[in-house]
Design a protein around this motif. Structure first.
Motif, PDB file in Angstrom:
ATOM      1  N   LEU A  54      -1.373   1.651  -1.374  1.00 26.17           N
ATOM      2  CA  LEU A  54      -2.749   1.988  -1.022  1.00 26.17           C
ATOM      3  C   LEU A  54      -3.677   1.195  -1.931  1.00 26.17           C
ATOM      4  O   LEU A  54      -3.567   1.272  -3.158  1.00 26.17           O
ATOM      5  N   GLN A  82       4.920  11.470  -0.171  1.00 27.35           N
ATOM      6  CA  GLN A  82       3.737  12.350  -0.166  1.00 27.35           C
ATOM      7  C   GLN A  82       2.743  11.907   0.900  1.00 27.35           C
ATOM      8  O   GLN A  82       1.534  12.013   0.722  1.00 27.35           O
ATOM      9  N   GLY A  83       3.255  11.384   2.010  1.00 28.52           N
ATOM     10  CA  GLY A  83       2.352  10.916   3.065  1.00 28.52           C
ATOM     11  C   GLY A  83       1.757   9.549   2.792  1.00 28.52           C
ATOM     12  O   GLY A  83       1.063   8.992   3.634  1.00 28.52           O
ATOM     13  N   LYS A  84       2.035   9.001   1.595  1.00 26.53           N
ATOM     14  CA  LYS A  84       1.477   7.691   1.266  1.00 26.53           C
ATOM     15  C   LYS A  84       2.543   6.629   1.478  1.00 26.53           C
ATOM     16  O   LYS A  84       3.726   6.866   1.271  1.00 26.53           O
ATOM     17  N   PRO A  85       2.138   5.418   1.858  1.00 28.94           N
ATOM     18  CA  PRO A  85       3.120   4.355   1.968  1.00 28.94           C
ATOM     19  C   PRO A  85       3.504   3.831   0.588  1.00 28.94           C
ATOM     20  O   PRO A  85       2.647   3.709  -0.284  1.00 28.94           O
ATOM     21  N   GLY A 123      -8.341   2.932  -0.534  1.00 32.25           N
ATOM     22  CA  GLY A 123      -7.175   3.556   0.072  1.00 32.25           C
ATOM     23  C   GLY A 123      -6.684   2.997   1.392  1.00 32.25           C
ATOM     24  O   GLY A 123      -5.993   3.693   2.127  1.00 32.25           O
ATOM     25  N   CYS A 124      -7.027   1.757   1.747  1.00 31.90           N
ATOM     26  CA  CYS A 124      -6.420   1.141   2.928  1.00 31.90           C
ATOM     27  C   CYS A 124      -5.028   0.635   2.555  1.00 31.90           C
ATOM     28  O   CYS A 124      -4.698   0.487   1.388  1.00 31.90           O
ATOM     29  N   VAL A 125      -4.210   0.377   3.577  1.00 32.16           N
ATOM     30  CA  VAL A 125      -2.887  -0.169   3.332  1.00 32.16           C
ATOM     31  C   VAL A 125      -2.978  -1.693   3.384  1.00 32.16           C
ATOM     32  O   VAL A 125      -3.286  -2.259   4.429  1.00 32.16           O
ATOM     33  N   THR A 139       8.525  -0.530   3.773  1.00 34.58           N
ATOM     34  CA  THR A 139       7.562   0.518   3.449  1.00 34.58           C
ATOM     35  C   THR A 139       8.185   1.876   3.716  1.00 34.58           C
ATOM     36  O   THR A 139       8.732   2.096   4.793  1.00 34.58           O
ATOM     37  N   VAL A 140       8.145   2.754   2.719  1.00 36.76           N
ATOM     38  CA  VAL A 140       8.631   4.120   2.944  1.00 36.76           C
ATOM     39  C   VAL A 140       7.491   5.089   2.671  1.00 36.76           C
ATOM     40  O   VAL A 140       6.494   4.739   2.038  1.00 36.76           O
ATOM     41  N   GLU A 141       7.640   6.312   3.171  1.00 33.03           N
ATOM     42  CA  GLU A 141       6.581   7.289   3.015  1.00 33.03           C
ATOM     43  C   GLU A 141       6.912   8.234   1.872  1.00 33.03           C
ATOM     44  O   GLU A 141       8.026   8.761   1.793  1.00 33.03           O
TER      45      GLU A 141
END
Lengths: 174, 419
Positions: A119, A75-78, A124-126, A71-73
């Motif tokens: 997401l 824009q703040g999203k995974p 929007g949960c992971v 998992t990479v980030e």
């Protein structure tokens, strides 16, 4: 105003239409002014420049074995990077997914690598990794190894971020 | 002192105001303890504002500092633990008091004419309160804070066409982030003062239509007693009982209403295995989850909160008062209360197995209760009148009808005169 000879029945102004017009114009100008003045405030709530500058992420693909994900980030999203095994590729190519059917080939650039925004498209949960895809712990949506929704409340497949391979083992997302 | 007051009275209606609206304010003498919760809610709001202002002196609304600053309040600030626990328990107390206040209104039919505006301003207060509680919950920046905010802001994605832009605008970032935290803090500080203003409207309306009472019938003047000392004493007594219960939770069970997960700092890459909202949102959350479609779920949840506003239209029975004289309505009331508790339980548990079906059923029942109310109210009225109402009640209904007809005639006359 206090003209005693005038009865109350008579209009207070000589030309009521003129006054109506003035009232309307004042209202419209004031309304337009409020709308115009509120724009900077509304706009200030959108992402600021420093937030927008997080737009791209470079990710290395080395060290991910077949069947593993990372998992990479962005824009703040995974963002999930999954290196798929041959079996998984075969299964995914054969299926069209669930309630949002889509061919696996439309969701990848190289069959080995699946890159999706991590997401849940519901709220929007992971989602967490399971052997045959992902499972969202919040409301029970299930995704396959192509990030396609199988069942649950999620309306659509996991989103695909824009990315390109800059070399064999490096991608740029965004 | 007397001189000062008379100096003020010549410039401001102090004495007459206090007399008219407080000390000699006419109050039905048959009010039960169920009429305590309004003033109690006011006290809780004051507790929340005072503790909140003092917390804000030590809190830092910055994604990098927020979590630690809350721990700093808990460990380093003098009595910081007390002020924080008073504030977090106060949120729970506020909702408990308001839910009881609403239950009373529903049971005794206090939402009915002429108190519709009380009910609607109350509905606005509930929405403002929910918004404030939701934004306040993000501030500790723990895992539950973070993911609760993530899920709830995602709900706006269900808005057609504008959804995605709307979410980003609300968050000020692509996900819940520093910008979101800062704006939530600003609004969390602001909204309680808007609540204060709406409470003023609520109270002006109250002092115009006066309190309802358990009989559901407007009392004659001789049945009213002055607010002071009768109800100042009664409200103070109720407040003491409240403070005993409140203090128990503040001092002995302060973490009962705080999820353990929220003592883990927010991590945007890891969702907790089981997300639950605060208890006061659980029934609505269960409704959201029970609809297997995003837009449908969001609409159902929104309606489930707003539907209370329609009560004056849905319940058109001519039988005065609330559940006391109306057996069908009373049964419906209890079905609804039990249903809300069941929904709360479902909302607290993971959506698995038979609970999913209970969720479907309870959601259908929730809306079913409101849907059946207009028909049930009419049926019940016919049945009760056929069975024979007490003559006083029948006379009351007829005099209400007559007044209504007279108002109608007067209105028509006025209309014709204008033409």
């Amino acid at each position: 105003m206090t003209d005693d000879n005038k009865s109350l029945e008579e209009p207070l102004v000589d030309d009521p239409e003129r006054r109506d017009f003035l009232n309307t114009v004042t209202g419209v100008v004031a309304g337009a002014g409020v709308v115009a003045a509120s724009w900077p405030f509304i706009s200030s709530m959108n992402p600021s420049s420093d937030v927008l500058s997080k737009a791209t992420t470079e990710a290395s693909l080395t060290g991910i074995n077949p069947g593993e994900s990372k998992t990479v980030e962005w824009q703040g999203k995974p963002v999930f990077i999954l290196r798929r095994t041959d079996d998984q590729i075969k299964n995914m190519t054969a299926s069209q997914g669930g309630k949002d059917p889509e061919a696996d080939s439309d969701r990848i650039q190289k069959p080995d690598w699946l890159i999706v925004v991590g997401l849940c498209t519901h709220l929007g949960c992971v989602p967490s990794r399971s052997s045959d895809g992902w499972f969202c712990p919040c409301h029970g949506s299930k995704y396959d190894n192509s990030g396609r929704v199988l069942h649950g409340p999620a309306p659509s497949n996991l989103k695909l971020p824009p990315y390109k391979f800059v070399s064999e083992d490096k991608i740029v997302i965004g | 002192m007397k001189n000062i007051i008379s100096w003020i009275d010549r410039r401001f209606p102090l004495t007459s105001f206090v007399k008219k609206e407080l000390t000699e304010y006419p109050t039905p003498r048959n009010l039960s303890f169920w009429w305590n919760f309004g003033s109690l809610a006011g006290v809780v709001l004051v507790i929340q504002i005072i503790t909140g202002v003092f917390l804000a002196m030590h809190y830092k609304a910055d994604a990098a500092l927020a979590f630690d600053s809350v721990e700093h309040i808990m460990r380093d600030v003098n009595y910081g633990w007390l002020i924080r626990y008073m504030h977090s328990t106060g949120a729970t107390a506020f909702f408990a008091v308001i839910f009881l206040h609403m239950a009373r209104t529903l049971y005794y039919g206090s939402y009915r004419s002429p108190r519709e505006l009380m009910w609607w301003t109350g509905q606005i207060l509930l929405l403002l309160m929910m918004a404030t509680a939701f934004m306040g919950y993000l501030l500790p920046w723990g895992q539950m804070s973070y993911w609760g905010a993530q899920v709830i802001t995602s709900l706006f994605g269900a808005v057609p066409f504008l959804g995605d832009e709307l979410i980003i605008w609300l968050r000020g970032d692509f996900t819940v982030g520093d910008a979101t935290l800062t704006r939530f803090f600003a609004l969390h500080y602001l909204v309680p003062f808007i609540i204060m203003a709406v409470i003023m409207v609520h109270l002006v309306a109250l002092h115009s239509v006066k309190s309802s009472n358990p009989s559901g019938i407007n009392l004659a003047d001789k049945d009213n007693i002055p607010f002071h000392p009768y109800f100042t004493t009664k409200d103070l007594f109720g407040l003491c009982i409240f403070l005993v219960i409140y203090s128990y939770f503040v001092f002995y069970q302060p973490n009962m209403f705080i999820e353990a997960e929220n003592y883990i700092p927010a991590d945007p890459l890891q969702t907790p295995v089981h997300i639950v909202p605060e208890w006061y949102f659980l029934p609505f959350y269960a409704i959201l989850r029970s609809i297997p479609d995003l837009l449908g779920g969001v609409i159902a949840m929104t309606i489930s909160v707003l539907i209370f506003a329609f009560m004056p239209f849905l319940d058109r029975s001519k039988i005065p008062g609330g559940a006391v004289y109306r057996p069908f309505y009373r049964a419906l009331f209890y079905v609804f209360v039990i249903d809300v508790l069941v929904l709360g339980y479902v909302g607290a548990k993971p959506p698995e197995g038979y609970l999913v079906f209970i969720g479907y059923f309870a959601t259908a029942l929730y809306f079913g209760v409101f849907a059946i109310l207009p028909f049930l109210a009419k049926k019940e009225e016919l049945w009760l009148r056929k069975k024979g109402l007490p003559p006083e009640l029948e006379a009351l209904i007829q005099s209400e009808e007559k007044q209504k007809a007279e108002r109608m005639v007067a209105r028509r006359k006025a209309k014709r005169a204008r033409k």
